[in-house]
Structure formats: C-alpha cells, structure tokens
Design a protein around this motif. Sequence first.
Motif, PDB file in Angstrom:
ATOM      1  N   ILE A 182       5.281   2.922  -6.107  1.00  0.00           N
ATOM      2  CA  ILE A 182       4.959   1.848  -7.052  1.00  0.00           C
ATOM      3  C   ILE A 182       4.402   2.490  -8.320  1.00  0.00           C
ATOM      4  O   ILE A 182       3.556   3.380  -8.266  1.00  0.00           O
ATOM      5  CB  ILE A 182       3.916   0.876  -6.473  1.00  0.00           C
ATOM      6  N   TYR A 183       4.863   2.033  -9.457  1.00  0.00           N
ATOM      7  CA  TYR A 183       4.464   2.624 -10.734  1.00  0.00           C
ATOM      8  C   TYR A 183       2.981   2.439 -11.031  1.00  0.00           C
ATOM      9  O   TYR A 183       2.368   1.426 -10.665  1.00  0.00           O
ATOM     10  CB  TYR A 183       5.267   2.020 -11.876  1.00  0.00           C
ATOM     11  N   ALA A 184       2.419   3.430 -11.690  1.00  0.00           N
ATOM     12  CA  ALA A 184       1.102   3.340 -12.308  1.00  0.00           C
ATOM     13  C   ALA A 184       1.288   3.690 -13.776  1.00  0.00           C
ATOM     14  O   ALA A 184       2.172   4.479 -14.138  1.00  0.00           O
ATOM     15  CB  ALA A 184       0.115   4.300 -11.650  1.00  0.00           C
ATOM     16  N   ALA A 185       0.470   3.103 -14.638  1.00  0.00           N
ATOM     17  CA  ALA A 185       0.593   3.351 -16.081  1.00  0.00           C
ATOM     18  C   ALA A 185      -0.784   3.432 -16.708  1.00  0.00           C
ATOM     19  O   ALA A 185      -1.720   2.754 -16.272  1.00  0.00           O
ATOM     20  CB  ALA A 185       1.416   2.254 -16.748  1.00  0.00           C
ATOM     21  N   TRP A 224       3.779  -5.662  -3.784  1.00  0.00           N
ATOM     22  CA  TRP A 224       3.720  -4.239  -3.450  1.00  0.00           C
ATOM     23  C   TRP A 224       3.754  -3.980  -1.956  1.00  0.00           C
ATOM     24  O   TRP A 224       4.389  -3.037  -1.501  1.00  0.00           O
ATOM     25  CB  TRP A 224       2.447  -3.613  -4.031  1.00  0.00           C
ATOM     26  N   GLY A 225       3.011  -4.757  -1.187  1.00  0.00           N
ATOM     27  CA  GLY A 225       2.851  -4.459   0.227  1.00  0.00           C
ATOM     28  C   GLY A 225       1.850  -3.320   0.427  1.00  0.00           C
ATOM     29  O   GLY A 225       1.475  -2.617  -0.519  1.00  0.00           O
ATOM     30  N   ASP A 226       1.418  -3.118   1.659  1.00  0.00           N
ATOM     31  CA  ASP A 226       0.412  -2.100   1.957  1.00  0.00           C
ATOM     32  C   ASP A 226       0.892  -0.687   1.636  1.00  0.00           C
ATOM     33  O   ASP A 226       0.189   0.085   0.967  1.00  0.00           O
ATOM     34  CB  ASP A 226      -0.012  -2.214   3.428  1.00  0.00           C
ATOM     35  N   THR A 242      -0.781   1.808  -1.402  1.00  0.00           N
ATOM     36  CA  THR A 242      -1.280   3.163  -1.160  1.00  0.00           C
ATOM     37  C   THR A 242      -0.565   4.171  -2.056  1.00  0.00           C
ATOM     38  O   THR A 242      -1.194   5.050  -2.660  1.00  0.00           O
ATOM     39  CB  THR A 242      -1.094   3.538   0.315  1.00  0.00           C
ATOM     40  N   ALA A 243       0.760   4.051  -2.159  1.00  0.00           N
ATOM     41  CA  ALA A 243       1.532   4.963  -3.010  1.00  0.00           C
ATOM     42  C   ALA A 243       1.123   4.828  -4.472  1.00  0.00           C
ATOM     43  O   ALA A 243       1.129   5.813  -5.225  1.00  0.00           O
ATOM     44  CB  ALA A 243       3.026   4.685  -2.848  1.00  0.00           C
ATOM     45  N   HIS A 244       0.763   3.621  -4.884  1.00  0.00           N
ATOM     46  CA  HIS A 244       0.314   3.407  -6.265  1.00  0.00           C
ATOM     47  C   HIS A 244      -0.956   4.200  -6.548  1.00  0.00           C
ATOM     48  O   HIS A 244      -1.081   4.837  -7.596  1.00  0.00           O
ATOM     49  CB  HIS A 244       0.082   1.917  -6.502  1.00  0.00           C
TER      50      HIS A 244
END
Length: 509
Positions: A363-366, A261-263, A267-269
């Motif tokens: 980045i996706y969240a579910a 993911w990276g930093d 955060t976006a996740h």
Amino acid sequence: MKLVSGIAALSIVVGAAVAGAQPAQPAPAAPAGKKAPVPTGKTPAPKKGPAPADPYGEPAPADPYATPPPTAPPKLPLPPPVAPVRPAAPVAPVGPPPPTKPNAPVDPYAAPPIPPRVGLADTTAVQGLLAVEHLDGWLLFDRDGENPIAERLVAPDGHPQRAWFYMIPARGEPVALVHAAEARNFEHLVGKKLTYQGYRDFDKQFKLLLKGVKSIAVEYSPKAAVPAVSRVDAGTMEVIRGAGVQVRSSDTLVQFTKAIWGDPGRTAHYVAVHHLVELRKEALAFVAKRLVSGQPVSEYEVQQVITHGMLMRGLVGPPPVVAAGVNTADPYYVPTAVKTAPIGKGDLIVISLAAKLDKPEGIYAAQTWVAIADSVVPDRVARAFETATLARDQAVALIAERAHKKRPLTGAEVDDATRLLIKKAGLADAVQHRTGHSIDNDFQGGGADLDDFEVKDSRVLTPGTGFTVGPGLYVVGTFGVRTEVSVYLAPSGPEVTTPAQDFIEPLLK
C-alpha cells in the motif's frame, strides 16, 4: 440522504462502522515560555489557617521549597492578528499494532477491528454490497488496460488485450465473457466462463451475460464528475445500455473492495512509511554535505540518490519530486537528466516521495518535506508554510471530529475546509491543486479524494481506506511550499502515519 444511508448500511455489511471511541482532547495551551501544569491525579490536602504570631519568638526561617506568591504578569502589547490557532491533530502511532494472539479473550473496550478488504472471490460479501445498493450486478470491463480498477480487482494473468467482462450478479454465480484466444488468462476466476471469437458471436454471448439483469454498476461517473472512477468508454456504455440495462456508478463498490487496505495492507503501509522517512533524511543529508563542502549538487542528483535507495529497499513508485528555487513554484515539477537545476545556498527545496513495497499487499505511502539551503527561513516563505500546515491540521481535525460523532464526511467537504482557512489567510490565489487523494495498491487509489477544487468528489470517506492530506501554496515564478502526510482512516478515527512537518527545515547551521 440516500447516499448517507447507503454508506451507513454498507458499513454494517463489511464491519466498518466508525467506533464510538472518543479521541483524547488536547490539554489547554500553556502561556508562552511556560510549561503547562502536569496533572497528578491526587486531591491536594486542605491548607491550615495561619498560627497566631508570637511577639517574643524568633522569626521563622524561610522555606526554600515554598511556592512564591503569584505575581501579575507584565502587560505586553498585543501582536497583530495572525493565522487561526492550529487545531489538534491526532498523534501518529509509531507503527502497526501487534498481531492478535489466537484464542485471546475479547476486550470489550478495545478499538474496533480493522475493516477487511472485500475480494471479488468472496462472492457472498460482494453480493451483500449489491443488495444494499439495490443493484442486480456489478459488471467489470477492460480492454488493453484501459480500466485499472477492473484490472486490479479481477487480476487476469498476463496482459489480455481484447475486451473482457466479469459479471457478479446479486444472486447466483459470477460469469466471465472473454475472447477465446485469451481464455487461459481468466482460468482462476470464480464462476462460469463464456467465450467469443469475433464480433459476429459477441452480441449473442453478451446478451446471455446480461440475461435477467435490469440495473448494474459499472466504472462510470455521471458527466465524468469523478474521473478516477470514469473508466468505461462511451462506445461500451452504448452497448450496455443497448441491452436494456440501467447503468449506475460503481464508486461505492470500489471503495469497499479496492480502496480498503485490510490488515496486511496496513502493515505493509507502515513498512513503506519507515523507508520513506529514512530516504528523505538521507537525501537532505546528502544536500547539506555537498553545500558545506562547496561541491555542486543538482536536483536530478538528489532524485537519483532517492531512486537508488528505493530500489535497494524493495520499493516501487513514481519518480521522486526534487525541486529547488523557482522550480518549487510548479506543483507538478519533476527533474530529469536533461531538465534539472543546481541547488545553491539560500534555495528553497521541496522533496515529495511516494512508494510502496514491491509486493501484492503493498500500500502506498506519501510524504512531502520542505527544507532550505540556509540557516534562516525568509519570513514570507515561513508564513506561507505555516498557513499550509494549519490547513493540513484543520483537515485532519475535521475528519477526527466527524469520526467521533459517527457522521459521514465527503472528500469535497474536507477540501472546502482547508481552502476556507487558506482564503482567510489571504492566500486563496496560491492554491493550484486539491487537498489530497486516495491511496491503496495504486498511488491514485480507488477511494474518495479530498477534492472540491479540480472536481467535486461527493464520495464519503470510508473506514479502512487511506489518503494523502497535502495542501500547497504556490507563488507563480517565485516559490512554492507543500506539507503532505499519509492518513489511514481507522474505525476510531484518522491515523496520521507519516511525520507532520510544522517548520521548514534549515540545512545549514
């Protein structure tokens, strides 16, 4: 052993080694109906012996604050055997950590930094990965979007339709081979550019591309063992092997590039997690309001409420799952305008959401949530859901244990552990899918899946990547339950980023 040692070396290359921080051990459970004693950290003062009794003195007044003498608890009949004790899962943080201040002193006790994502533009880092894997290069190939991994990593402008290749050698600069008519789509790439106009000069240029190369990585999986990585068609594989090159899978390389993911991605996740939780609450409140007022409500209506909320919040993702009643028994059910069912009192409801910010770093969240359009939950459904939650927590606890011990863990091993628990509960026949899958910029990510059911995923879970943990149980033609969370694998262990549901939510009081 070769795979394990390779992963350990790769972790050193990208700075993603698991930290030695030990996760907090859960406190011993208190007896039912009583609160656990709270440790104060103070050593109690020694008690004085009883004073000699005065036969002529007045009796001492009772101390209202004195602790009553312990009494033996009443003996109760033992309950019948139930599901095993729920393993302690790590507590989900409330959000991403605050940004590091510039020039801040280094804390020797701080958790390891977030593993960075290795981009293809960082040729030195990619070549370090190739050196550890003992490869001469990584050949990325796509034709008209057939290979989403290569398309995501190389990111050509527009949508080229003709075959293209991007070769990152273990030494030297990268080389791209593209059709002359689409060369402008690849102007941003680092390295040399070779072009071809048709099949007559393709062979000559392709041999030049692979000159001096003996072994390369390609998006290929032997015998299609890991379909998520098996992206290059058989004809192209024949062309590559026809050039006298040994082909190996790029699955490990993909984990350290696309899947991490990276930093910014982490955060976006967390931002996406916040929005998903609110959307789920709004959807269930909408259903409850309709039921209380006696107004009809359908699965599709609820789905559209969520879809509209995603659009307003700047999210993108697949159509949400809203299943009610018997439709919950289908793990792949998605309502549409022509295929929907009404939600009535007493119906079980399963809502499954997946989304990310509509940005390059998204980045996706579910998350999957189970509710019931009633005030009580049938015992059979409640027991099935409890088994699913126990399996979910077993998976997270296993990942945490291996991270603490700095021992590698494959996605297949996690899936085996969850299904073993379900089997002991007598519900093995109700399993219809794997435990979870990788998530990154794509909902079906490039990392290891928690799977030894649909396929055997022998890839090692890599710090810096994320995945879903979502065991489900389905009684065909009757009902189904599923509990799904998103997990980020930090160097210190797993972080459960979405709320973990332990009980089915009743919508009516």
